[in-house]
Every structure is written in structure tokens, then in C-alpha cells.
Design a protein around this motif. Structure first.
Motif, PDB file in Angstrom:
ATOM      1  N   VAL A 137     -45.478 -12.092  24.633  1.00  0.00           N
ATOM      2  CA  VAL A 137     -46.715 -12.046  23.914  1.00  0.00           C
ATOM      3  C   VAL A 137     -46.485 -10.909  22.810  1.00  0.00           C
ATOM      4  CG1 VAL A 137     -48.343 -13.173  25.526  1.00  0.00           C
ATOM      5  CG2 VAL A 137     -47.706 -10.701  25.387  1.00  0.00           C
ATOM      6  N   ASP A 138     -47.126 -10.926  21.749  1.00  0.00           N
ATOM      7  CA  ASP A 138     -46.818 -10.078  20.647  1.00  0.00           C
ATOM      8  C   ASP A 138     -47.712  -8.978  20.874  1.00  0.00           C
ATOM      9  OD1 ASP A 138     -44.893 -11.894  19.338  1.00  0.00           O
ATOM     10  OD2 ASP A 138     -46.629 -12.765  18.126  1.00  0.00           O
ATOM     11  N   GLY A 139     -49.037  -8.991  21.273  1.00  0.00           N
ATOM     12  CA  GLY A 139     -49.926  -7.865  21.293  1.00  0.00           C
ATOM     13  C   GLY A 139     -49.975  -7.417  22.523  1.00  0.00           C
ATOM     14  N   SER A 140     -50.774  -6.495  22.702  1.00  0.00           N
ATOM     15  CA  SER A 140     -51.190  -5.732  24.088  1.00  0.00           C
ATOM     16  C   SER A 140     -51.947  -6.683  24.874  1.00  0.00           C
ATOM     17  CB  SER A 140     -51.705  -4.373  23.806  1.00  0.00           C
ATOM     18  OG  SER A 140     -53.086  -4.319  23.269  1.00  0.00           O
ATOM     19  N   THR A 141     -51.967  -6.521  26.112  1.00  0.00           N
ATOM     20  CA  THR A 141     -52.369  -7.340  27.082  1.00  0.00           C
ATOM     21  C   THR A 141     -53.587  -6.170  28.054  1.00  0.00           C
ATOM     22  OG1 THR A 141     -50.837  -8.723  27.531  1.00  0.00           O
ATOM     23  CG2 THR A 141     -52.634  -8.609  29.195  1.00  0.00           C
ATOM     24  N   MET A 142     -54.673  -6.468  28.031  1.00  0.00           N
ATOM     25  CA  MET A 142     -55.635  -5.881  28.914  1.00  0.00           C
ATOM     26  C   MET A 142     -56.628  -6.882  29.512  1.00  0.00           C
ATOM     27  SD  MET A 142     -57.937  -4.172  25.576  1.00  0.00           S
ATOM     28  CE  MET A 142     -56.685  -3.585  24.715  1.00  0.00           C
ATOM     29  N   GLY A 143     -57.412  -6.263  30.353  1.00  0.00           N
ATOM     30  CA  GLY A 143     -58.306  -6.788  31.212  1.00  0.00           C
ATOM     31  C   GLY A 143     -58.312  -7.063  32.601  1.00  0.00           C
ATOM     32  N   LEU A 144     -59.201  -7.366  33.315  1.00  0.00           N
ATOM     33  CA  LEU A 144     -59.439  -7.299  34.908  1.00  0.00           C
ATOM     34  C   LEU A 144     -58.844  -8.662  35.366  1.00  0.00           C
ATOM     35  CD1 LEU A 144     -60.523  -5.699  37.114  1.00  0.00           C
ATOM     36  CD2 LEU A 144     -62.565  -6.822  37.226  1.00  0.00           C
ATOM     37  N   SER A 145     -58.504  -9.599  34.618  1.00  0.00           N
ATOM     38  CA  SER A 145     -58.260 -10.966  34.929  1.00  0.00           C
ATOM     39  C   SER A 145     -56.975 -11.046  35.775  1.00  0.00           C
ATOM     40  CB  SER A 145     -58.125 -12.084  33.893  1.00  0.00           C
ATOM     41  OG  SER A 145     -57.282 -11.763  32.778  1.00  0.00           O
ATOM     42  N   GLY A 146     -55.788 -10.157  35.476  1.00  0.00           N
ATOM     43  CA  GLY A 146     -54.546  -9.906  36.223  1.00  0.00           C
ATOM     44  C   GLY A 146     -54.959  -9.812  37.718  1.00  0.00           C
ATOM     45  N   PHE A 147     -55.875  -8.564  37.786  1.00  0.00           N
ATOM     46  CA  PHE A 147     -56.261  -8.112  39.034  1.00  0.00           C
ATOM     47  C   PHE A 147     -56.968  -9.245  39.795  1.00  0.00           C
ATOM     48  CE2 PHE A 147     -59.779  -6.356  41.649  1.00  0.00           C
ATOM     49  CZ  PHE A 147     -59.168  -5.533  42.263  1.00  0.00           C
ATOM     50  N   LEU A 148     -57.781  -9.977  39.178  1.00  0.00           N
ATOM     51  CA  LEU A 148     -58.501 -10.948  39.819  1.00  0.00           C
ATOM     52  C   LEU A 148     -57.671 -11.986  40.128  1.00  0.00           C
ATOM     53  CD1 LEU A 148     -61.772 -11.274  37.521  1.00  0.00           C
ATOM     54  CD2 LEU A 148     -61.587 -10.316  39.838  1.00  0.00           C
ATOM     55  N   PHE A 149     -56.662 -12.425  39.445  1.00  0.00           N
ATOM     56  CA  PHE A 149     -55.679 -13.394  39.713  1.00  0.00           C
ATOM     57  C   PHE A 149     -54.834 -13.038  41.043  1.00  0.00           C
ATOM     58  CE2 PHE A 149     -56.828 -15.880  36.038  1.00  0.00           C
ATOM     59  CZ  PHE A 149     -56.636 -17.331  36.421  1.00  0.00           C
ATOM     60  N   SER A 150     -54.588 -11.824  41.132  1.00  0.00           N
ATOM     61  CA  SER A 150     -53.810 -10.937  42.317  1.00  0.00           C
ATOM     62  C   SER A 150     -54.568 -11.208  43.503  1.00  0.00           C
ATOM     63  CB  SER A 150     -53.481  -9.642  41.903  1.00  0.00           C
ATOM     64  OG  SER A 150     -52.540  -9.534  40.931  1.00  0.00           O
ATOM     65  N   ALA A 151     -55.840 -10.987  43.408  1.00  0.00           N
ATOM     66  CA  ALA A 151     -56.794 -11.228  44.562  1.00  0.00           C
ATOM     67  C   ALA A 151     -56.994 -12.241  45.152  1.00  0.00           C
ATOM     68  CB  ALA A 151     -58.239 -10.474  44.329  1.00  0.00           C
ATOM     69  N   PHE A 152     -57.098 -13.382  44.080  1.00  0.00           N
ATOM     70  CA  PHE A 152     -57.088 -14.975  44.670  1.00  0.00           C
ATOM     71  C   PHE A 152     -55.750 -15.427  45.203  1.00  0.00           C
ATOM     72  CE2 PHE A 152     -60.342 -15.124  40.987  1.00  0.00           C
ATOM     73  CZ  PHE A 152     -61.513 -15.374  41.856  1.00  0.00           C
ATOM     74  N   GLY A 153     -54.536 -14.674  44.629  1.00  0.00           N
ATOM     75  CA  GLY A 153     -53.286 -14.901  45.052  1.00  0.00           C
ATOM     76  C   GLY A 153     -53.277 -14.587  46.477  1.00  0.00           C
ATOM     77  N   ILE A 154     -53.735 -13.135  46.826  1.00  0.00           N
ATOM     78  CA  ILE A 154     -53.632 -12.549  48.155  1.00  0.00           C
ATOM     79  C   ILE A 154     -54.432 -13.355  49.153  1.00  0.00           C
ATOM     80  CG2 ILE A 154     -54.206 -10.584  49.275  1.00  0.00           C
ATOM     81  CD1 ILE A 154     -53.322  -9.053  46.772  1.00  0.00           C
ATOM     82  N   MET A 155     -55.563 -13.652  48.514  1.00  0.00           N
ATOM     83  CA  MET A 155     -56.237 -14.481  49.816  1.00  0.00           C
ATOM     84  C   MET A 155     -55.998 -15.968  49.938  1.00  0.00           C
ATOM     85  SD  MET A 155     -60.339 -13.866  48.008  1.00  0.00           S
ATOM     86  CE  MET A 155     -60.821 -12.529  46.957  1.00  0.00           C
ATOM     87  N   TRP A 156     -55.495 -16.615  48.861  1.00  0.00           N
ATOM     88  CA  TRP A 156     -54.591 -17.662  49.446  1.00  0.00           C
ATOM     89  C   TRP A 156     -53.337 -17.577  50.088  1.00  0.00           C
ATOM     90  CZ3 TRP A 156     -56.372 -22.620  49.483  1.00  0.00           C
ATOM     91  CH2 TRP A 156     -57.560 -22.862  48.835  1.00  0.00           C
TER      92      TRP A 156
END
Length: 158
Positions: A88-107
Motif C-alpha cells: 500500500v502507498d499510504g499509512s495504515t491505521m485502525g482497530l480492524s487489524g486487532f479485531l481480525f487478529s481477535a477473530f482469528g485467535i477465536m477461530w
């Protein structure tokens, strides 16, 4: 009413309130990670958001989670995933990476890989085709989270 269950609910709510507070405090910072960014950007990006809509969507998803969130594991996975290639060209921010990590751990703790990807991939693919969204981060976070959860399941049973 069972006091133990009530205490768990209160703890779960307190964790969500702490995450929400961190996101509200970080809303004005706009710290994201990018190629060559300082290491602390990789740690802080989860709590910063590009705009109010971005923050609202992530808060809605956070508060809809009924299961216990592995906060430190999810944050560690989101930070680790942020060092992987993003394209990606720009910067990345936001809680969604954390949330996808949490969902991955749960699964991962269920050990049902096929079910996990059948449920998660439509969301991940949608984020990959949306403009200004780092869908690859979501894929990395979910996959690494699943791996951590699965390893936890395997080694926890000993």
C-alpha cells in the motif's frame, strides 16, 4: 445469578471500555504505520483512526463481540502482522487489524480452519477491494491470529 459469570461480564465490558478509550484518545493522533515508519507506529496504529466513520465502524464491531477477547495476543498479532509486506502507498491505521487478529485467535482455538475461512473470507475480500483499506493486513492478522489460537489449543491440551 452466578457471581462468577457476572464478574466475567464486567471484566469483558471493562476491557472493551479500555480499548474504546484508547481509540478515542488516539483518534486525533493519526499515527499509522508505513514502509520505514518508526517501530512505535506499529504499536500505536490500532488505536488511531482516519476519520469518525472509521472509528464508528471499528467500535461497532468491537462491541458486537460476545466472546472473550485475548487483548495482548490480539495486539501482538496485529503488531507482528504490520511488519509483513502490505503493498500500500499510504499509512495504515485502525482497530480492524486487532479485531481480525481477535477473530482469528477465536477461530484458531476451535481448530475449524475451513469454517473459519468460509466465515471470514467474504469480509476480508470486501476489505481488499475497498479503496483506502489495507485488506492484506486483515488477511495477515486473521491468518496469524488463527495460527496463534490453534497453537494455543494444541499446547493448552497437554
Amino acid at each position: 445469578m452466578n457471581l462468577y459469570l457476572e464478574a466475567k461480564k464486567i471484566k469483558h465490558c471493562a476491557i472493551k471500555l479500555a480499548i474504546t478509550s484508547a481509540c478515542l484518545a488516539g483518534y486525533f493522533l493519526h499515527v499509522g504505520f508505513y514502509v520505514g515508519s518508526p517501530w512505535w507506529n506499529h504499536l500505536a496504529y490500532s488505536f488511531c483512526h482516519a476519520n469518525l466513520w472509521h472509528l464508528a465502524i471499528n467500535m461497532m464491531v468491537l462491541w458486537s463481540i460476545r466472546n472473550r477477547i485475548s487483548v495482548f495476543e490480539s495486539l501482538a498479532v496485529a503488531v507482528a502482522a504490520s511488519f509483513l509486506p502490505m503493498y500500500v502507498d499510504g499509512s495504515t491505521m485502525g482497530l480492524s487489524g486487532f479485531l481480525f487478529s481477535a477473530f482469528g485467535i477465536m477461530w484458531g482455538k476451535t481448530g475449524r480452519l475451513k469454517d473459519a475461512f468460509v466465515k471470514a473470507m467474504p469480509f476480508i475480500v470486501c476489505t481488499m477491494i475497498m479503496p483506502n483499506v489495507n485488506g492484506l493486513l486483515h488477511l495477515w492478522c486473521f491468518w496469524l491470529g488463527y495460527s496463534v489460537g490453534f497453537l494455543h489449543k494444541c499446547f493448552h491440551s497437554f
